[in-house]
Design an enzyme around this catalytic site. Sequence first.
Site, PDB file in Angstrom:
ATOM      1  N   TYR B 284     -12.614  16.814  -8.042  1.00  0.00           N
ATOM      2  CA  TYR B 284     -11.849  17.285  -9.200  1.00  0.00           C
ATOM      3  C   TYR B 284     -12.295  16.485 -10.413  1.00  0.00           C
ATOM      4  O   TYR B 284     -12.227  15.258 -10.424  1.00  0.00           O
ATOM      5  CB  TYR B 284     -10.372  17.047  -8.931  1.00  0.00           C
ATOM      6  CG  TYR B 284      -9.429  17.885  -9.745  1.00  0.00           C
ATOM      7  CD1 TYR B 284      -8.908  19.063  -9.221  1.00  0.00           C
ATOM      8  CD2 TYR B 284      -9.034  17.502 -11.017  1.00  0.00           C
ATOM      9  CE1 TYR B 284      -8.024  19.837  -9.949  1.00  0.00           C
ATOM     10  CE2 TYR B 284      -8.152  18.271 -11.751  1.00  0.00           C
ATOM     11  CZ  TYR B 284      -7.644  19.442 -11.212  1.00  0.00           C
ATOM     12  OH  TYR B 284      -6.769  20.211 -11.931  1.00  0.00           O
ATOM     13  N   TYR B 334     -12.761  25.729 -15.281  1.00  0.00           N
ATOM     14  CA  TYR B 334     -11.608  24.884 -14.955  1.00  0.00           C
ATOM     15  C   TYR B 334     -10.518  25.733 -14.338  1.00  0.00           C
ATOM     16  O   TYR B 334      -9.670  26.269 -15.025  1.00  0.00           O
ATOM     17  CB  TYR B 334     -11.103  24.183 -16.213  1.00  0.00           C
ATOM     18  CG  TYR B 334      -9.946  23.235 -15.961  1.00  0.00           C
ATOM     19  CD1 TYR B 334     -10.034  22.222 -15.014  1.00  0.00           C
ATOM     20  CD2 TYR B 334      -8.758  23.330 -16.690  1.00  0.00           C
ATOM     21  CE1 TYR B 334      -8.985  21.349 -14.790  1.00  0.00           C
ATOM     22  CE2 TYR B 334      -7.698  22.457 -16.469  1.00  0.00           C
ATOM     23  CZ  TYR B 334      -7.820  21.466 -15.519  1.00  0.00           C
ATOM     24  OH  TYR B 334      -6.780  20.598 -15.298  1.00  0.00           O
TER      25      TYR B 334
END
Lengths: 131, 388
Positions: B284, B334
Amino acid sequence: METFGVVRRDGRSDPFFDGAARDRLVIRHCPPCDHWYAPDAGGCPECGAEELEWAEASGRAVLVSWAVAHPRGGEPAPLALVELAEGPWMYGRLHGVTSPREGLPLRARFVHPDEGESHPLFEEDREDRGL
Amino acid sequence: MAETAIAGLGMTELGKVYGRSPRRLAAQAVRAAAADAGLALTDLDGLIVAPGMSGSPGIELARTLGLRDLRLLTSMNTFGASAGAMVAHAASMIAAGSASAVACVFADAPLRPERSAGAAYGRDAREWHGLDGLRAALGFRSVNVYYALAARRHMLRYGTTSEQLGAIAVSTRAWAAGNPRAQLRDPISLRDHQESRWVVEPLRLLDCCLVSNGGVAVIVTGAERARDLARPPVHIWGWGQGHPGHRLERGSAFGLTTGAAISGPAAMKMAGVTPGDITVCQLYDCYTYTVLVSLEDYGFCAKGEGGPFAASGALGPGGALPTNTGGGQLSAYYLWGMTPLSEAVIQARGDGGDRQAPRNDLILVSGNGGILDHHSTLIVGPHPKGRP
Ligand SMILES: [Zn+2]
């Protein structure tokens, strides 16, 4: 001194703003276990108490971390995470700190705007308090 | 425990995709994922949804899709860790015999044509209310500030530099060049990073992720069943979550460690592997710093060594630990935890094309939410568990 957005009360933190109006930093305290918390704390994870009291802190702190926000079309904002003398960490804004470093002694100073609530900033504490 | 696998991956168009609600994007992603697996929607008996910034697809998504007689339907929210948590929950339910084919979906549409990407995740107002409002009035307008404070702590404690963060931006963009789905594919240099404007010092523009609209879904089934479906199974070896609950008070490790220090060892223990066995990482990367600190907490380098490790070139194409091979959230898209998860599926299948990592045997996937508060880990790969 810089100006900030207008801040109003929301009925949940009036003692904090009352304190700021008197140049006092009012935060949260748990009487049963004598643990201190930041003003936005909701209960005591130490002893499980659901209610924290509002209590006056010394206003002294040291710098833990800092960051400078660069809003587009706005002035840079020196922001910080500070450790209050009583132990809790608090998010705040620095005033006039030219050489930030970890552990820099700070103290709360208060802004009393024409409109909206008073509130603290943190400035370098140059007073020699001895040890 | 019965072994499980990811059998399908569905992705909508990603980025500036306007005019579609999260539910509609989610529906599109689930349909695509089922088709990818070679399953009909009627084959699904489980659906798990996760909300983003702009609301949740909602469990009403089941009705939108016309799914009937489901045995599992729920919404899960662990912020950026939701994707890993959804897959782990689906796998657990399948292993327990409570479901057999579960779609896990995330969709979000924070971008609007008339406002900037920054505005999608920021706050602005003329008047503010209460302590929360005071903080915003003082300049804490977005999550960028809190990650900047975290990154600064690491710099103060371990000597981490902006250039080391920049190395992550550069290697991630180098991978993005090979991903047709990436929003930003032009290569950048360390100098480009150093010359990009401050967002919140010490984070520059090129330290911060994109903002994207879109939806991604995966289908989880038993490993046996996955073998008979349309695409090669992506076997699930292990999973874990970690929520350190750092208190903000004297002695706090806020900003210096993440939940990966808990979820990583848990997932690796379940998988029966160590950090040295992992051949690809999908971490992430809401910020370059998130990657740096996660690498440390997973044990790919020692605590405090994340900066030099990133600067060594290990993460980029040709490096020892290919990381964020699709361009991550920094350069590709994203969609919270679905960004690393989707790329892990692509790499495990060997579908990476120009960006395919040479050794895809064991892929570690991370999710991160809050201010490094919530973490999920998945370990997946092309081979059945126990046979790397
Ligand atoms: Zn207490």
